[in-house]
Design an enzyme around this catalytic site. Structure first.
Site: not given
Ligand SMILES: Cc1cc2nc3c(=O)[nH]c(=O)nc-3n(C[C@H](O)[C@H](O)[C@H](O)COP(=O)(O)OP(=O)(O)OC[C@H]3O[C@@H](n4cnc5c(N)ncnc54)[C@H](O)[C@@H]3O)c2cc1C
Lengths: 375, 351
Positions: A121-122, A124, A156, A240
């Site tokens: 998951q891009g 930040s 992550s 999330e």
């Protein structure tokens, strides 16, 4: 009000239990060594192949169309068996299901759910953390592709991902929340460089940064409409934040079980403070377990996800950090005599829970302003 | 699994909350309003809530722990000054012993307030306490007497014993100190001896009801405090706009919500799970709720500033009630020790 299984739930539990007894891979309870995530991928496949993963998702995409309470049963049985938690990717599934076109759903959900294709998951960036909408990665249209340039961090699983759920600025001249779009970007291409980051517990996989330098993504891989990125991101982060979605209860319960076993083996060797810490961790985990049952039951009324996820995220964070503190307490001086001490690593890993998925301070801001209506 | 209220439970919840809100003391001054107090006591009695744990005839209670806890929660939220949990716990013990209930006498507790008082002999030997006595309190209380590995009920005459007038910490429920020397009488018509399993189940109910009361207390004081934070102005703005205040209240809100989940489970466990499991669920709930309630009440006092430290502010009425509900059937420390005993094994020198 009934916490007991319905007949269908009991039947499911009876099928699951022996399978777990025979197939528990015996991984550590937390991400405490580099092998953990590699083995976790095998665990995903094993659960999926046996028909125990993606329980509440559509059969069309490899799920089982069951009510979400079946996930609670799965988590309970994983915890009871001391097995690893189920992979937590429900928030990506929700993001794609809610905002993606049929073509996007057909293309990406089956691989995501089966574990055949792995995702990161891009969101930040170095200068856009809590203030996510300040992100600067750009997506510029070029024919039927977008060209991506920018720098993502704290990503992550980026070391093993096939796809990146990317948030990029596609319209530079509009208000900062409005110019964002979401994409499924293929990770294996020349314009992308992944650099690992070493976490405080020493783990070198799992965490990383991703540099995009002219990376390309087909325009048809956009998830949602152009400019819908912020809404997509909010769907994802609100899911999330829910312990029911993440399945972490099993992880916490497994750690506490291990601590209890350690103390039981030689009760006289542990102080009142150490024993209190373990008992308190048990209380916290039990609270979260019942809290998840209550939340998922409320969902049967069609209660929508909203700022309530922030309450759940804070409770979950307190639980994880209480469990981490108990691990450190039980370990005692081992934790400073051996940096490979597993309880030490569990403790160190637990500190991230109040940062990832939106910090605890951000959750409190949301609760205060949107639930308590202060401000 | 479906943890939502049934239609009847939802209706009971609504009705109990409304009644407690209307007739509970909404200010400290209202505690002295005898007319209001009498109306509340009568309304609780007339609603039939004091009978929820009476025998249906086949040994089972009229209502489950869930319904009983719904009422406890509603009364806690409005710091309702009418006896409820005390009489209900006595009724539950009588039912387990197969004794027909004649009045609303409560059970006396040992000084630690954790267990029912165990007496031995013709007169009581130690100071014990009758908690949450009803307004029509007959001049007696129940205790238990060991008989082999089991117990029978006894009734204590209180007329000529009193600890004098110790001031009451909880301003909403009556605790009566019983000085040593109270005469111990038999309870006629006891059909069964109480087993340790009976007592475990009974404590499970006590833990569930005191936990539910604490959840109510937290919700009630938070309602008051959030409203105060939105209204009270300093520096020309509401204090609720300061992030430091917001974060205190947000934390308190989460503690209340988590407490509600675990207390709900404990109340369900009472009549569904085996005695030891039900009591363990009660212990977990009580440990969590007692700690949470303390923090929530302290936050409420802090957010009220100077006024929060006065007798006139209702915050201390909630805190005082929380303190009694915490200690009654054992506070967080007691529960953690009990859980340790069950889960971590016994240790010499530590109980
Ligand atoms: C283990 C881990 C995994 C992660 N995985 C991912 C991932 O897969 N993908 C991804 O995109 N991101 C991921 N993140 C990033 C995570 O979402 C961010 O770290 C987080 O949102 C905080 O941003 P930041 O690190 O820039 O901290 P900052 O926003 O700089 O915050 C620093 C401190 O300031 C406080 N602060 C900031 N703003 C406010 C405010 N308005 N009010 C009060 N306090 C404030 C914060 O609470 C924090 O204590 C991960 C993080 C961790 C630790």
């Amino acid at each position: 009000m009934d916490f007991r299984d319905s007949p269908a739930e009991a039947e499911f539990r009876a099928r699951l239990r022996p399978w777990l007894a025979a197939n528990n891979p015996g991984l550590p309870s937390s991400s405490t060594d580099d092998e953990y995530w590699a083995r976790q991928a095998e665990w995903h496949t094993a659960l999926y192949d046996a028909g125990f993963f993606g329980l509440s998702w559509p059969t069309r995409y490899g799920g089982h169309d069951l009510p979400t309470v079946f996930d609670v049963i799965l988590d309970e049985e994983l915890a009871a068996a001391g097995a690893p938690p189920r992979p937590s990717l429900g928030y990506l599934v929700q993001g794609i299901s809610r905002h993606g076109s049929d073509a996007i759903k057909d293309r990406f959900l089956p691989g995501l759910i089966s574990g055949q294709e792995r995702w990161c998951q891009g969101f930040s960036e170095p200068d856009a953390g809590s203030d996510l909408a300040a992100l600067r990665t750009t997506g510029t249209i070029d024919g039927d592709e977008y060209v991506i340039n920018g720098h993502k961090i704290w990503t992550s699983y980026s070391d093993v991902a096939d796809w990146c759920f990317l948030l990029a600025r596609t319209e530079p001249d509009v208000a900062k929340h409005k110019g964002l779009s979401a994409f499924a970007v293929p990770m294996h291409q020349p314009g992308i460089e992944q650099r690992p980051l070493r976490m405080i517990n020493g783990i070198t996989t799992e965490f990383g940064q991703v540099l995009f330098d002219g990376a390309r993504v087909p325009a048809q891989n956009m998830i949602g409409a152009p400019g819908e990125g912020w809404r997509v991101a909010m769907t994802i982060v609100s899911h999330e934040r829910e312990p029911g979605e993440l399945g972490y209860v099993a992880r916490y319960a497994k750690t506490v079980k291990g601590l209890e076993k350690t103390v039981r083996a030689d009760p006289g060797a542990f102080s009142t403070e150490q024993r209190d810490a373990v008992a308190w961790a048990h209380v916290q985990v039990e609270m979260l377990r019942r809290h998840v049952c209550r939340r998922l039951s409320e969902r049967l009324d069609g209660v929508e996800h909203g700022p309530g996820g922030s309450i759940d995220k804070l409770l979950m964070t307190w639980v994880e950090q209480t469990v981490g503190a108990a691990a450190l307490a039980v370990s005692g001086s081992r934790s400073v005599l051996d940096a490979d001490d597993e309880p030490l690593k569990v403790y160190l890993y637990s500190r991230a829970q109040s940062v990832m998925g939106g910090t605890s301070q951000i959750q409190k801001n949301i609760i205060a302003t949107r639930i308590l209506k202060l401000g | 699994m479906d943890t939502r209220d049934t239609a009847e439970q939802a209706e009971l919840r609504r009705a109990a909350r409304q009644l407690a809100r209307e007739l509970g003391p909404s200010t400290v001054g209202a505690l002295d309003d005898a007319t209001r107090h009498a109306r509340l006591v009568a309304a609780v009695r007339d609603a039939g809530w004091l009978e929820l744990r009476d025998d249906t005839g086949d040994g089972s209670p009229l209502a489950s722990g869930v319904e009983a806890a719904i009422v406890a929660d509603a009364l806690g939220a409005s710091v309702a000054d009418a006896a409820y949990t005390g009489p209900l716990m006595a009724a539950d013990l009588l039912r387990r012993a197969g004794v027909e209930r004649a009045d609303h006498a409560v059970v006396a507790f040992s000084g630690a307030l954790v267990d029912a008082a165990v007496v031995d002999g013709a007169r009581t030997a130690e100071a014990i306490y009758a908690i949450d006595c009803s307004a029509e309190q007959p001049d007696s209380a129940y205790a238990i007497v060991a008989e082999g590995a089991e117990y029978r009920l006894a009734r204590l005459r209180l007329a000529d014993t009193s600890n004098g007038a110790a001031p009451q910490t909880d301003l909403t429920r009556t605790v009566r100190g019983i000085a040593p020397g109270a005469p111990v009488d038999d309870v006629p018509g006891q059909r069964r001896l109480l087993t340790t399993d009976d007592l475990a189940h009974w404590s499970a109910l006590g833990l569930a009801l005191t936990s539910a009361d604490l959840v109510g207390v937290m919700r009630g004081i938070l309602d008051v405090t959030v409203a105060y934070a939105a209204e009270r102005q300093q520096y020309g703005v509401a204090i609720g706009s300061f992030q430091a205040v917001q974060h205190l209240l947000a934390e308190a809100w989460c503690l209340m919500d988590g407490s509600q989940s675990i207390a709900l489970y404990a109340s369900w466990a009472v009549d569904t799970l085996e005695p030891d499991e039900a009591r363990a669920a009660g212990r977990v709930a009580k440990a969590y709720c007692a700690r949470a309630a303390r923090q929530v009440c302290e936050t409420a006092i802090q957010v009220h500033g100077g006024i929060g430290n006065t007798w006139e502010c209702i915050a201390h009425v909630y805190l005082r009630r929380a303190l009694l509900s915490s200690h009654w059937f054992g506070d967080d420390g007691d529960q953690l020790r009990g859980l340790q005993h069950e889960r971590l094994g016994a240790v010499d020198g530590l109980s």
